[in-house]
Scaffold this motif. Structure first.
Motif, mmCIF file in Angstrom:
data_model
loop_
_atom_site.group_PDB
_atom_site.id
_atom_site.type_symbol
_atom_site.label_atom_id
_atom_site.label_comp_id
_atom_site.label_asym_id
_atom_site.label_seq_id
_atom_site.Cartn_x
_atom_site.Cartn_y
_atom_site.Cartn_z
ATOM 1 N N UNK A 516 40.586 19.409 6.737
ATOM 2 C CA UNK A 516 39.200 19.671 7.112
ATOM 3 C C UNK A 516 38.765 21.082 6.739
ATOM 4 N N UNK A 517 39.703 21.940 6.300
ATOM 5 C CA UNK A 517 39.294 23.222 5.749
ATOM 6 C C UNK A 517 38.654 22.961 4.391
ATOM 7 N N UNK A 518 37.802 23.870 3.948
ATOM 8 C CA UNK A 518 37.044 23.555 2.730
ATOM 9 C C UNK A 518 37.925 23.549 1.504
ATOM 10 N N UNK A 519 39.060 24.295 1.551
ATOM 11 C CA UNK A 519 39.911 24.325 0.373
ATOM 12 C C UNK A 519 39.161 24.931 -0.803
ATOM 13 N N UNK A 701 30.775 17.653 10.418
ATOM 14 C CA UNK A 701 31.246 17.444 11.792
ATOM 15 C C UNK A 701 32.749 17.710 11.894
ATOM 16 N N UNK A 702 33.497 17.247 10.899
ATOM 17 C CA UNK A 702 34.944 17.471 10.912
ATOM 18 C C UNK A 702 35.273 18.954 10.866
ATOM 19 N N UNK A 703 34.587 19.666 9.995
ATOM 20 C CA UNK A 703 34.870 21.092 9.839
ATOM 21 C C UNK A 703 34.503 21.854 11.110
ATOM 22 N N UNK A 704 33.304 21.591 11.626
ATOM 23 C CA UNK A 704 32.846 22.328 12.796
ATOM 24 C C UNK A 704 33.650 21.976 14.041
ATOM 25 N N UNK A 721 31.295 31.454 13.395
ATOM 26 C CA UNK A 721 31.902 30.220 12.912
ATOM 27 C C UNK A 721 30.941 29.440 12.036
ATOM 28 N N UNK A 722 29.672 29.453 12.414
ATOM 29 C CA UNK A 722 28.669 28.743 11.628
ATOM 30 C C UNK A 722 28.406 29.468 10.312
ATOM 31 N N UNK A 723 28.405 30.795 10.350
ATOM 32 C CA UNK A 723 28.141 31.566 9.130
ATOM 33 C C UNK A 723 29.211 31.321 8.068
ATOM 34 N N UNK A 724 30.446 31.108 8.487
ATOM 35 C CA UNK A 724 31.527 30.901 7.525
ATOM 36 C C UNK A 724 31.711 29.439 7.136
ATOM 37 N N UNK A 725 30.957 28.542 7.767
ATOM 38 C CA UNK A 725 31.092 27.117 7.452
ATOM 39 C C UNK A 725 30.663 26.857 6.007
#
Length: 779
Positions: A516-519, A701-704, A721-725
């Motif tokens: 779920x990390x963006x990789x 949703x998975x990431x957050x 957390x939202x800024x780095x999403x």
């Protein structure tokens, strides 16, 4: 073997199958090889090959007659251990095809009682009641004949079964003597009570093939599925658990040789058969008495009784035909439930729509009384089964269930997950990919839950495992022993261990089955690259600064000293906030105004406020101690809240029901319980809406969910957390793709407003597909 290609499927099949040879000898009364050859239309060598195979199985026997053989049915059962085991598939084909032909030969109409019995079990639109009843009746007669023979070798008072005896009387006597519920009479027995002697002769002969099968429970289950259409089985939620999965689940459930185990939907006994095998491996002498099985279908009870008796000869299992949910003090009048060391189950997969109102009421009443939880009416039957089953476990007992994965992502699943988290140490959730064949013809992705009736400590981890093929080991403990070695198994696509104490019932658990990390997604950028994110206005005293229309009228606050606000997003189910929504909140008496003393020059000093009613209101606040608060007292003037402009996108700060992002069509200000998101570029409407589609996707949703903090089921999302999403940059999307996402968000908004859950799920799925395409994740 002679083969021919099946035109419809392209597969090869036996041109002269064994059942035809058996019926030639048993029904056509052909006893010579030449007659069998002529009847089958094959050569002598092929006829002899088929006859000798049936002879090897013990189904027929031969007598030398001159230079040839004379063949007859072997109606005596032979328990000799010297006979080799027969391949399960061969036995299944022989049983199912023979019983089908025998059922076709039964003539006569069925009684009203049998018709009513069958109507409750079968979809009459695609399955004739007469053929269904005949098949089940012949199969049930075979089962009882076999079960009788297994008991007869232990009970001297039971005479060997023969054509001269009244079989119904024999079965009744065996029922009274052994208390084995497999002998219990069924209405469908009427169909074969006067069956021809040659039919019963063939059934007697078939016993010898069946008792030599490697896995009797699997043979009976597969035979039943061959005899009865899937649509019929679906009415009862019946889908057999494959042997390798049954063995895996049993290896988890059974800890000691003397464990007492409950199988609440026993079916043909596939799971329980493996439980007995594991108990015998651990040294149990006669484990059959330690097993309790329940099933609503009396045919299933007889199948289970037969297969389990064959697995362990001593005594009878504790079998009950009835609705498992009614095995409760509410219905039985007992003070408490019986306790077991293990529970193993493949519950019925019936959806909530298949349950009538009375059944739903009974289900809710039982599980609510037992657990103190109020479960949603949309909870499917397997959810109630799992919850009710848990009540039978002793502390430290284990449970293994295979159920659809849908509960991990649905509203009804939240209560179920909440209960699992409170009641169990969840050791593993193993999701089986579509490539793993489990239930033929059933469109569901199942998961196996491995549970322990214990309170997990702070170090306990739940293993989320996704497999692309069935593991080479059948031992669950060995499979889960080491996360690192588990990840290296070729059949494991993904595994992660999550501390159970941080799992929440509101999040979608399926996101733990993949990264779920963006990789490395070059298509995505950090959110703060495209937007500025701020928390809403912190007033320091919401009850004073937030006003309803009645408050405004009562205190005569002019329009220039107030701004429209969204006070809270709690319970806000829509995704686009319109003027009509704000007006509805206003008319309902909600706080929809914010005291906002600003003009073009900035905050209005108290000495410059010309409206006496506003001054009176401020004085009222001072008298009531509004200025005593830390935040308020530190401001100059104290009534100066943050100066803000409305932002096009709003996001929830804390939530219980998943993260949501809203289109702020009304241009409302918000309090600090809502994130305010402004785009840092000149955007068009479809840019904003494309981003909103992405933000409301299950991908985000998975990431957050993984990065947010959980507070007793309440997820909190900080600005950092939202800024780095990771998010899409609408400017980098092709125009058609951007427009398509925007259009899908519009459809999602409409579905949400209409309360159309199916349409909403459809739109979310389409959005997810678009995102997968953008990121190159599609298969």
């Amino acid at each position: 073997m002679s083969n021919t290609r099946e035109r419809r499927t392209g597969q090869y099949r036996a041109e002269f199958p064994l059942f035809r040879t058996l019926l030639t000898v048993g029904l056509d009364d052909v006893d010579k090889t030449s007659g069998v050859k002529d009847n089958l239309g094959c050569c002598t060598k092929t006829a002899l090959n088929k006859l000798h195979r049936l002879d090897d199985f013990g189904v027929i026997e031969s007598e030398k007659f001159g230079n040839s053989f004379r063949w007859t049915l072997n109606t005596q059962i032979d328990f000799s251990s010297e006979v080799s085991t027969i391949d399960d598939r061969t036995v299944t084909e022989l049983l199912s095809e023979t019983i089908l032909r025998l059922a076709q030969g039964l003539n006569g109409s069925i009684t009203t009682s049998v018709t009513e019995w069958a109507t409750e079990r079968v979809n009459t639109e695609n399955t004739p009641i007469e053929s269904y009843s005949a098949r089940v009746a012949v199969f049930n007669r075979f089962l009882k004949a076999t079960l009788y023979s297994l008991h007869q070798k232990e009970e001297d008072s039971l005479a060997p079964l023969s054509l001269e005896l009244d079989w119904s009387e024999c079965f009744d006597k065996a029922h009274q003597l052994t208390e084995n519920q497999g002998f219990k009479p069924s209405l469908v027995d009427e169909v074969v009570k006067d069956s021809p002697g040659e039919v019963d002769s063939i059934l007697l002969a078939l016993r010898n093939a069946f008792i030599r099968s490697a896995n009797p429970a699997s043979v009976l289950s597969d035979t039943y599925e061959a005899l009865v259409s899937q649509s019929s089985r679906r009415n009862l939620g019946q889908f057999a658990t494959p042997p390798h999965i049954s063995e895996f689940m049993a290896s988890w459930t059974v800890q000691n040789s003397d464990d007492r185990v409950l199988d609440p939907g026993i079916g043909a006994g596939q799971l329980s058969y493996q439980v007995l095998s594991k108990k015998i491996e651990k040294g149990a002498a006669h484990p059959l008495r330690d097993l309790t099985g329940i099933d609503i279908d009396e045919i299933a009870i007889t199948m289970a009784a037969t297969s389990l008796k064959l697995a362990d000869g001593g005594g009878s299992p504790d079998l009950h035909q009835g609705d498992f949910i009614q095995f409760s003090p509410i219905f039985s009048g007992k003070d408490r439930l019986q306790e077991y060391d293990g529970v193993i189950g493949n519950p019925p997969y019936s959806r909530h729509q298949a349950l009538d109102n009375q059944m739903k009421s009974d289900l809710n009443r039982v599980v609510s009384d037992e657990t103190g939880f109020n479960f949603l009416e949309k909870t499917p039957l397997y959810g109630y089964f799992l919850i009710h089953s848990a009540q039978f476990l002793t502390p430290g007992g284990r449970a293994a269930f295979i159920i659809p994965s849908r509960f991990m992502d649905t509203n009804f699943g939240r209560k179920l997950k909440q209960y699992l988290l409170r009641r169990f140490a969840i050791h593993a959730v193993i999701q089986l990919d579509d490539s793993v064949e489990v239930f033929e013809g059933v469109r569901t992705r199942p998961s196996i839950l491995l549970l322990e009736a214990a309170s997990p400590d702070s170090t306990h981890e739940t293993q989320f495992v996704r497999v692309n093929e069935w593991p080479s080991t059948s031992n669950a403990e060995e499979f889960l022993s080491d996360t690192e070695s588990l990840a290296e198994r070729p059949e494991v696509d993904f595994v992660t261990g999550i501390a159970q104490e941080i799992l929440t019932p509101t999040e979608r658990w399926t996101h733990y089955f993949s990264e779920t990390d963006i990789g490395e997604f070059p298509e995505l950028v950090p959110f703060n690259d495209v937007a500025t994110i701020k928390r809403g206005i912190a007033t320091g005293k919401n009850d004073f600064f937030c006003l309803s229309s009645d408050d405004v009228d009562r205190h005569s606050i002019p329009r220039q000293y107030r701004e429209r606000i969204l006070r809270t997003a709690r319970g806000l189910d829509i995704l686009n906030i319109k003027k009509s929504d704000w007006e509805e909140w206003r008319d309902n008496g909600d706080d929809v105004w914010l005291l906002y003393c600003f003009d073009e020059e900035g905050v209005i000093d108290k000495s410059e406020i010309e409206c006496q009613s506003v001054l009176n209101y401020l004085e009222k606040g001072e008298k009531e101690g509004v200025t005593d608060g830390t935040l308020v007292s530190g401001r100059n003037p104290w009534y100066r809240v943050d100066s803000r402009e409305p932002t096009p996108i709003l996001g929830k700060y804390m939530n219980r029901n998943g993260f949501q992002f809203y289109r702020n069509e009304m241009g409302l200000l918000t309090l600090n319980n809502v994130h305010n998101i402004s785009l840092d570029f000149d955007y068009k409407d479809h840019d904003r809406d494309a981003l909103l589609a992405y933000l409301n996707s299950t991908f985000v949703e998975r990431i957050l969910s993984k990065s947010s903090h959980d507070y007793s089921g309440l997820e909190k999302l900080e600005i950092s957390q939202l800024e780095s999403a990771p998010v899409i940059d609408p400017r980098e999307l092709d125009e058609p793709v951007c427009s398509q996402l925007a259009e899908l968000f519009e459809g999602l908004c409409a579905a949400r407003r209409e309360g159309d859950g199916e349409k909403e799920a459809e739109k979310l799925s389409e959005i997810d597909q678009q995102i997968e395409s953008i990121l190159g994740l599609e298969a």
